[in-house]
Write a protein that holds these residues in place. Structure first.
Motif, PDB file in Angstrom:
ATOM      1  N   ILE A 146       0.860  -1.194   0.000  1.00 48.51           N
ATOM      2  CA  ILE A 146       0.000   0.000   0.000  1.00 48.51           C
ATOM      3  C   ILE A 146       0.893   1.240   0.000  1.00 48.51           C
ATOM      4  O   ILE A 146       1.852   1.330   0.780  1.00 48.51           O
ATOM      5  N   THR A 147       0.587   2.191  -0.893  1.00 46.40           N
ATOM      6  CA  THR A 147       1.376   3.426  -0.951  1.00 46.40           C
ATOM      7  C   THR A 147       0.697   4.543  -0.157  1.00 46.40           C
ATOM      8  O   THR A 147       1.370   5.361   0.465  1.00 46.40           O
ATOM      9  N   GLN A 148      -0.652   4.583  -0.240  1.00 42.50           N
ATOM     10  CA  GLN A 148      -1.411   5.612   0.485  1.00 42.50           C
ATOM     11  C   GLN A 148      -2.684   4.991   1.023  1.00 42.50           C
ATOM     12  O   GLN A 148      -3.266   4.108   0.389  1.00 42.50           O
ATOM     13  N   CYS A 149      -3.127   5.498   2.188  1.00 41.90           N
ATOM     14  CA  CYS A 149      -4.411   5.035   2.719  1.00 41.90           C
ATOM     15  C   CYS A 149      -5.058   6.173   3.506  1.00 41.90           C
ATOM     16  O   CYS A 149      -4.372   7.104   3.956  1.00 41.90           O
ATOM     17  N   LEU A 150      -6.379   6.088   3.599  1.00 43.75           N
ATOM     18  CA  LEU A 150      -7.136   7.106   4.325  1.00 43.75           C
ATOM     19  C   LEU A 150      -8.216   6.388   5.121  1.00 43.75           C
ATOM     20  O   LEU A 150      -8.902   5.513   4.582  1.00 43.75           O
ATOM     21  N   GLU A 211       3.384   9.778   7.999  1.00 43.97           N
ATOM     22  CA  GLU A 211       4.312   9.058   7.126  1.00 43.97           C
ATOM     23  C   GLU A 211       4.726   7.794   7.877  1.00 43.97           C
ATOM     24  O   GLU A 211       5.213   7.859   9.011  1.00 43.97           O
ATOM     25  N   PHE A 212       4.482   6.653   7.248  1.00 42.51           N
ATOM     26  CA  PHE A 212       4.827   5.377   7.883  1.00 42.51           C
ATOM     27  C   PHE A 212       6.317   5.088   7.686  1.00 42.51           C
ATOM     28  O   PHE A 212       6.947   5.610   6.757  1.00 42.51           O
ATOM     29  N   GLN A 213       6.842   4.210   8.525  1.00 49.51           N
ATOM     30  CA  GLN A 213       8.261   3.826   8.386  1.00 49.51           C
ATOM     31  C   GLN A 213       8.543   3.208   7.018  1.00 49.51           C
ATOM     32  O   GLN A 213       9.636   3.325   6.485  1.00 49.51           O
ATOM     33  N   ALA A 216       5.099   4.729   3.072  1.00 51.23           N
ATOM     34  CA  ALA A 216       3.705   4.972   2.684  1.00 51.23           C
ATOM     35  C   ALA A 216       3.152   6.164   3.481  1.00 51.23           C
ATOM     36  O   ALA A 216       3.720   6.571   4.500  1.00 51.23           O
ATOM     37  N   VAL A 217       2.038   6.705   2.969  1.00 54.94           N
ATOM     38  CA  VAL A 217       1.433   7.890   3.594  1.00 54.94           C
ATOM     39  C   VAL A 217      -0.002   7.557   4.004  1.00 54.94           C
ATOM     40  O   VAL A 217      -0.722   6.864   3.274  1.00 54.94           O
ATOM     41  N   GLY A 218      -0.406   8.053   5.172  1.00 52.63           N
ATOM     42  CA  GLY A 218      -1.773   7.800   5.643  1.00 52.63           C
ATOM     43  C   GLY A 218      -2.451   9.086   6.072  1.00 52.63           C
ATOM     44  O   GLY A 218      -1.792  10.045   6.493  1.00 52.63           O
ATOM     45  N   ILE A 219      -3.772   9.081   5.944  1.00 51.27           N
ATOM     46  CA  ILE A 219      -4.560  10.238   6.371  1.00 51.27           C
ATOM     47  C   ILE A 219      -5.660   9.760   7.317  1.00 51.27           C
ATOM     48  O   ILE A 219      -6.373   8.800   7.014  1.00 51.27           O
ATOM     49  N   LEU A 220      -5.741  10.441   8.456  1.00 49.65           N
ATOM     50  CA  LEU A 220      -6.821  10.177   9.415  1.00 49.65           C
ATOM     51  C   LEU A 220      -7.785  11.342   9.333  1.00 49.65           C
ATOM     52  O   LEU A 220      -7.362  12.507   9.397  1.00 49.65           O
ATOM     53  N   LEU A 221      -9.079  11.032   9.192  1.00 48.65           N
ATOM     54  CA  LEU A 221     -10.061  12.101   9.061  1.00 48.65           C
ATOM     55  C   LEU A 221     -11.230  11.761   9.992  1.00 48.65           C
ATOM     56  O   LEU A 221     -11.993  10.833   9.706  1.00 48.65           O
ATOM     57  N   THR A 222     -11.321  12.438  11.133  1.00 51.38           N
ATOM     58  CA  THR A 222     -12.431  12.147  12.055  1.00 51.38           C
ATOM     59  C   THR A 222     -13.070  13.452  12.531  1.00 51.38           C
ATOM     60  O   THR A 222     -12.381  14.470  12.692  1.00 51.38           O
ATOM     61  N   HIS A 236      -4.524   2.446  -1.644  1.00 52.08           N
ATOM     62  CA  HIS A 236      -3.991   2.498  -3.006  1.00 52.08           C
ATOM     63  C   HIS A 236      -2.671   1.750  -3.089  1.00 52.08           C
ATOM     64  O   HIS A 236      -1.852   1.808  -2.172  1.00 52.08           O
ATOM     65  N   SER A 237      -2.498   1.062  -4.217  1.00 52.12           N
ATOM     66  CA  SER A 237      -1.182   0.520  -4.565  1.00 52.12           C
ATOM     67  C   SER A 237      -1.015   0.788  -6.059  1.00 52.12           C
ATOM     68  O   SER A 237      -1.736   1.632  -6.613  1.00 52.12           O
ATOM     69  N   LEU A 238      -0.109   0.081  -6.738  1.00 53.31           N
ATOM     70  CA  LEU A 238       0.206   0.442  -8.117  1.00 53.31           C
ATOM     71  C   LEU A 238      -1.000   0.255  -9.052  1.00 53.31           C
ATOM     72  O   LEU A 238      -1.420  -0.883  -9.333  1.00 53.31           O
ATOM     73  N   ASN A 239      -1.558   1.383  -9.508  1.00 52.95           N
ATOM     74  CA  ASN A 239      -2.691   1.381 -10.445  1.00 52.95           C
ATOM     75  C   ASN A 239      -3.887   0.567  -9.963  1.00 52.95           C
ATOM     76  O   ASN A 239      -4.624  -0.031 -10.749  1.00 52.95           O
ATOM     77  N   ILE A 240      -4.068   0.554  -8.642  1.00 52.72           N
ATOM     78  CA  ILE A 240      -5.246  -0.099  -8.063  1.00 52.72           C
ATOM     79  C   ILE A 240      -5.669   0.677  -6.821  1.00 52.72           C
ATOM     80  O   ILE A 240      -4.812   1.207  -6.097  1.00 52.72           O
ATOM     81  N   SER A 241      -6.990   0.793  -6.629  1.00 49.19           N
ATOM     82  CA  SER A 241      -7.519   1.507  -5.459  1.00 49.19           C
ATOM     83  C   SER A 241      -8.741   0.773  -4.939  1.00 49.19           C
ATOM     84  O   SER A 241      -9.527   0.238  -5.720  1.00 49.19           O
ATOM     85  N   ALA A 242      -8.904   0.802  -3.606  1.00 46.33           N
ATOM     86  CA  ALA A 242     -10.135   0.276  -3.006  1.00 46.33           C
ATOM     87  C   ALA A 242     -10.768   1.368  -2.165  1.00 46.33           C
ATOM     88  O   ALA A 242     -10.070   2.080  -1.428  1.00 46.33           O
ATOM     89  N   TYR A 243     -12.090   1.525  -2.309  1.00 45.88           N
ATOM     90  CA  TYR A 243     -12.883   2.442  -1.491  1.00 45.88           C
ATOM     91  C   TYR A 243     -13.910   1.570  -0.792  1.00 45.88           C
ATOM     92  O   TYR A 243     -14.781   1.005  -1.455  1.00 45.88           O
TER      93      TYR A 243
END
Ligand code: NAD
Length: 319
Positions: A146-150, A211-213, A216-222, A236-243
């Motif tokens: 995973i490269t990015q997550c929210l 920023e994870f070790q 990868a990058v993460g966003i918390l939204l509450t 998200h990873s390479l050319n794939i995303s899940a919502y």
């Protein structure tokens, strides 16, 4: 088959009845041998509904008399510490709900005691076990890490702390989203946060860029005063995303196509029962199988210390 795992319960309140009794009742290799609640009516109602042979109002007496292997302590967070300590001192395996204490120090002390006494422990961070999220994550990771997550957790009408003010919103409830971020991204290298009181005397909105070790990058939204409750996870990873929304479905997009693969929560769980598609059955199954095989559960007290430490960092490492 080996002997069933003997489990006792302290607490027959709302959450135990919604999540844990129905899950364990479906497992042939588990025997819930007793339930204790300060309210004899609640203990009896749970015993009748789930076919539990003995009821108590005094948990020490229950533990003396039924000698379980594991005890579930499903109480409001400010009421459970002493009981968990007693269970750990009796060398029982222990399942508790989130938050695993009202301070990080309480959680650290429980983790140390569990380790000293060789207990297997688990905290109910069930969102790591939601079948829909587990499947969505597996699909995304087929293309690499995973490269990015929210993780978004928003509610309506939240202008008070929990349990009469004994525990704050972030520690008690938004912690689910914090723990989910750790599950997706691993340990955090650095972060910056905002903590706000929107139309409220207490902190009720917590946002963070982490920023994870791993890089990868993460966003918390509450935010507890939005239009409605939504729990959603984006990865998200390479050319794939899940919502994904555990209450509903996941959309998986690949290679720029606008046609998603759709996975319904009930389809992922193979059931339309909420305790199944919301991850409660699978978290309980994980705990029982860990007891049977003598390994520490994924969300053991030592691991929960890391989530509580991240909660503290989000509170303090502000913009
Ligand atoms: N994982 C989740 O999504 C989720 C959702 C809701 C609640 N929870 C957690 O579950 C826990 C319990 O919440 P709840 O809403 O079920 O609470 P509740 O008040 O409905 O139930 C608690 C029960 O514990 C009993 N009790 C209190 N002290 C006792 C004692 N010393 N001995 C025996 N019984 C005692 C009370 O009589 C009550 O029946 C909390 O930690 C909460 O944060 C988790």
């Amino acid at each position: 088959m080996s002997n069933p795992v003997r489990v006792a319960f302290v607490g027959a309140g709302a959450h135990a009845s919604y999540a844990h009794y129905p899950s364990l009742a479906e497992m042939k290799d588990v025997q819930v041998v007793a339930v204790c609640d300060l309210s004899p009516e609640r203990a009896s109602a749970a015993a009748q509904r789930w076919n539990i042979p003995r009821t108590y109002t005094d948990y020490r007496r229950m533990l003396d008399e039924v000698e379980p292997q594991a005890v579930y302590v499903i109480l409001p967070p400010h009421q459970m510490f002493e009981i968990v300590v007693e269970a750990l001192n009796r060398r029982l395996h222990v399942f508790i709900e989130k938050p695993p204490g009202i301070t990080v120090q309480q959680t650290r002390n429980l983790a140390r005691l569990a380790e000293k006494n060789g207990c297997l422990t688990m905290v109910g961070f069930q969102r790591r076990f939601v079948p829909l999220l587990v499947q969505a994550r597996r699909r995304v990771e087929e293309r690499g890490a995973i490269t990015q997550c929210l993780v978004r957790f928003v509610k309506s009408g939240g202008t008070e702390d929990y349990y009469g003010g004994s525990v704050d919103i972030l520690t008690c409830d938004a912690i689910h989203a914090v723990d989910n971020l750790r599950w997706l991204g691993g340990e955090v290298k650095r972060l910056v946060s905002t903590v706000d009181r929107f139309h409220s005397p207490v902190d009720n909105a917590f946002n963070a860029l982490v920023e994870f070790q791993s890089g990868a990058v993460g966003i918390l939204l509450t935010n507890w005063v939005t239009g409605r409750r939504i729990y959603s996870v984006e990865m998200h990873s390479l050319n794939i995303s899940a919502y994904a929304e555990p209450d509903d479905r996941a959309l998986i997009y690949r290679d720029g196509s606008l046609e998603p693969e759709v996975i319904l929560n009930t389809e992922a769980a193979g059931s339309d029962a909420p305790h199944r598609y919301l991850g409660f059955y699978d978290e309980n199954r994980h705990f029982i199988e860990c007891i049977q095989s003598g390994r520490q559960p994924q969300t053991c007290f030592a691991d929960a210390v890391k989530t509580m430490e991240l909660v503290e960092r989000i509170r303090h490492e502000r913009l």
